[in-house]
Design a protein around this motif. Structure first.
Motif, mmCIF file in Angstrom:
data_model
loop_
_atom_site.group_PDB
_atom_site.id
_atom_site.type_symbol
_atom_site.label_atom_id
_atom_site.label_comp_id
_atom_site.label_asym_id
_atom_site.label_seq_id
_atom_site.Cartn_x
_atom_site.Cartn_y
_atom_site.Cartn_z
ATOM 1 N N ILE A 6 -28.679 37.684 44.088
ATOM 2 C CA ILE A 6 -27.860 37.303 42.795
ATOM 3 C C ILE A 6 -27.824 38.305 41.777
ATOM 4 O O ILE A 6 -26.828 38.609 41.227
ATOM 5 N N ALA A 7 -28.687 39.165 41.717
ATOM 6 C CA ALA A 7 -28.684 40.421 40.866
ATOM 7 C C ALA A 7 -27.732 41.459 41.229
ATOM 8 O O ALA A 7 -26.735 41.779 40.513
ATOM 9 N N ILE A 8 -27.747 41.596 42.498
ATOM 10 C CA ILE A 8 -26.675 42.574 42.996
ATOM 11 C C ILE A 8 -25.286 42.095 42.773
ATOM 12 O O ILE A 8 -24.359 42.820 42.225
ATOM 13 N N LEU A 9 -24.987 40.951 43.022
ATOM 14 C CA LEU A 9 -23.612 40.422 42.800
ATOM 15 C C LEU A 9 -23.168 40.159 41.699
ATOM 16 O O LEU A 9 -22.069 40.628 41.430
ATOM 17 N N LEU A 10 -23.929 39.609 40.547
ATOM 18 C CA LEU A 10 -23.306 39.165 39.399
ATOM 19 C C LEU A 10 -23.546 40.545 38.598
ATOM 20 O O LEU A 10 -22.349 40.801 37.931
ATOM 21 N N LEU A 11 -24.641 41.155 38.455
ATOM 22 C CA LEU A 11 -24.610 42.403 37.554
ATOM 23 C C LEU A 11 -23.618 43.332 38.384
ATOM 24 O O LEU A 11 -23.108 44.175 37.412
ATOM 25 N N GLY A 12 -23.273 43.580 39.494
ATOM 26 C CA GLY A 12 -22.607 44.702 40.148
ATOM 27 C C GLY A 12 -21.241 44.316 39.862
ATOM 28 O O GLY A 12 -20.454 45.167 39.521
ATOM 29 N N PHE A 13 -20.759 43.044 39.723
ATOM 30 C CA PHE A 13 -19.595 42.596 39.467
ATOM 31 C C PHE A 13 -19.121 42.778 38.046
ATOM 32 O O PHE A 13 -18.011 43.467 37.790
#
Length: 547
Positions: A6-13
């Protein structure tokens, strides 16, 4: 694990989108998010996720290489074949040698260890170069001479070469020597075997890619095992990943080159299937690039950069400007590239990221002397060249390359379509809005509804606004009311809003109106550089394109 995803997808986006709003490449924001989430700073990623980082990066690189293959143009490659071949060997080789010589001076490496570093630093990043070149192809920059195609092909070939030399040198340094081959009375050293290995890897890689393309055409187009484009993409991605994994277990062919070749042959064998897969892999890349660059940032070892920062910058500068620069000159010698196009190779063919992230820590883990410095140089090359490359490619392409005609059969043209609907308060407005809604849903377009106020018109404007809201409820739209000469306001608003098409209604029923299409329509057809669609009141549609 789930919280890490979740952190990778949301914060990365959102990190990427924030970088875009600051006029920086999205890659920069994603890498910074990875650094913050990674063990060097925030330590917010699970150990399981970090253990899977290499595999996830492999999947992401597979996706982007398939996109590259599906975007190659055979005619342009044929036109620039010798340049592409030279770009595949000369710049990377000469940069690796220049880096090796500088490492002997700056870090007191022997030549073999310096060349090991050179193979890591000299490898080009498909994660930066491929999307950059595909973006240029979709916009038409350099396509007339096939410059993006030559860079894409050369980048893939150069990585094959350097990875082979790297594996040979690693075995030599770790085991005190690399094994050769003895057949009867003939003995060949590992160095003598290297040219044969390169030819074998490239030749079998191309052959495996061609065979996989035929399998995909048979499964997806002839036997119809799938029913949707999503299923097509799932099967194609799985088989492409199978090629990459197989090449690690059976290292006689280049898996990455095989994947890229698969996409290329698909265009030749079945263009409609290639177009469907191009859309599927565009969607996969939206997710894959976030994982790739965030995990790339998480893998960077910031602590090892401190003591070798300045020497490292000097090493990168010499390797790029002298070694790679000489390679670029020799690669384009005698070609039809002009001086500005040759200069574009500096921003377009220098980025490092993927290979450096994957191989940077290997010498240290194998106990190679100077492995910590090699890891630091790999990390530094990522931090310096990846953001610069991602920024420089779209920035300098319009300044150095010529713009040509985009071939939509070879690359996805991703752009936000805007349609201008010019309406009045008569009954024809509903038909115009209905037609524009149909087109917008089909093309995922944004709609600008324009009403130019006439005498005693305001009472009908609110009804028109409500009608627009109802018919375009599920479509991104904007309602604009203005005053002035109707055709002039339509053209001005279309220009300001960046519209690609104008749609308006025609109320007249007389023979004269039929001949003239109304004064406003006639004026727009005579002056507009955009396509103009006229919706007639008898539920007939007339499409006319302005000259």
């Amino acid at each position: 694990m789930l919280s890490s995803i979740i952190a990778i997808l949301l914060l990365g986006f959102f990190g990427g989108q924030l970088a875009r709003r600051l006029k920086l490449p999205a890659l920069v924001g994603m890498v910074l998010v990875g650094i913050v989430l990674g063990p060097q700073v925030g330590d917010r990623l699970s150990l399981t996720m970090l253990a899977l980082a290499d595999d996830l990066r492999t999947i992401a690189v597979m996706v982007i290489l398939m996109k590259a293959g599906l975007g190659l143009d055979r005619e342009k490659l044929k036109q620039q074949g010798s340049v592409a071949l030279r770009l595949g060997f000369l710049p990377a080789s000469l940069e690796a040698i220049a880096v090796a010589l500088m490492a002997m001076v700056l870090f007191q490496f022997d030549f073999a260890t310096g060349l090991l570093l050179g193979c890591i630093v000299g490898a080009e990043s498909p994660a930066v170069i491929v999307p950059g070149m595909l973006r240029l192809k979709s916009l038409g920059w350099g396509v007339k001479k096939g410059i993006p195609d030559a860079i894409l092909t050369g980048s893939a070939l150069s990585d094959v070469l350097l990875l082979l030399v790297f594996s040979l040198l690693l075995a030599f340094l770790a085991q005190g020597g690399a094994e050769g081959l003895t057949v009867g009375n003939i003995s060949l050293s590992a160095l003598q075997l290297l040219p044969l290995q390169i030819v074998l890897q490239i030749g079998l890689g191309i052959a495996c890619g061609g065979a996989m393309a035929k399998i995909l055409v048979s499964l997806l187009a002839k036997q119809n095992w799938t029913q949707t484009a999503v299923q097509d993409g799932l099967v194609a991605a799985s088989l492409a990943l199978f090629l990459v994994v197989s090449s690690t277990q059976l290292p006689i062919f280049s898996g990455y080159l095989a994947v890229m070749t698969t996409g290329f042959f698909l265009i030749e064998l079945d263009a409609p299937l290639a177009r469907r897969l191009r859309g599927s892999f565009d969607g996969l890349w939206t997710i894959a690039e976030i994982f790739l660059f965030v995990l790339l940032g998480a893998s960077i070892q910031l602590s090892v950069l401190e003591s070798s920062l300045l020497p490292g910058l000097l090493l990168l500068m010499v390797g790029t400007l002298l070694g790679r620069g000489l390679g670029w000159y020799l690669s384009t010698l005698g070609s039809n590239w002009n001086a500005r196009e040759k200069l574009f190779l500096l921003p377009g063919n220098s980025a490092k990221a993927t290979v450096q992230a994957a191989l940077g820590a290997v010498p240290l883990s194998q106990g190679i002397a100077g492995g910590d410095i090699i890891l630091a140089m790999a990390a530094l090359s990522i931090l310096v060249t990846a953001p610069l490359g991602a920024w420089a490619i779209p920035t300098f392409a319009p300044k150095l390359l010529q713009k040509g005609t985009v071939d939509p059969t070879k690359v996805s043209v991703n752009q936000s379509l805007t349609i201008l609907a010019a309406v009045d308060t008569s009954a024809i407005a509903k038909q115009v809005l209905t037609k524009v809604a149909e087109l917008a849903r089909r093309n995922d377009a944004r709609v600008v509804v324009l009403h130019v106020i006439q005498l005693a018109d305001p009472p009908g404007v609110e009804n028109l606004r409500e009608q627009t809201k109802q018919i375009l409820a599920d479509i991104r739209h904007q309602f604009i009311v203005t005053e002035g000469v109707v055709p002039e306001q339509i053209l001005r608003t279309a220009q300001e809003q960046g519209a690609e098409e104008i749609i308006l209604g025609k109320r007249g029923h007389s023979v004269l109106d039929d001949l003239l299409l109304g004064s406003v329509s006639q004026y727009l057809l005579a002056t507009s550089v955009l396509p103009v669609m006229v919706v007639e009141s008898e539920d007939r549609v007339s499409l006319s394109r302005a000259h």
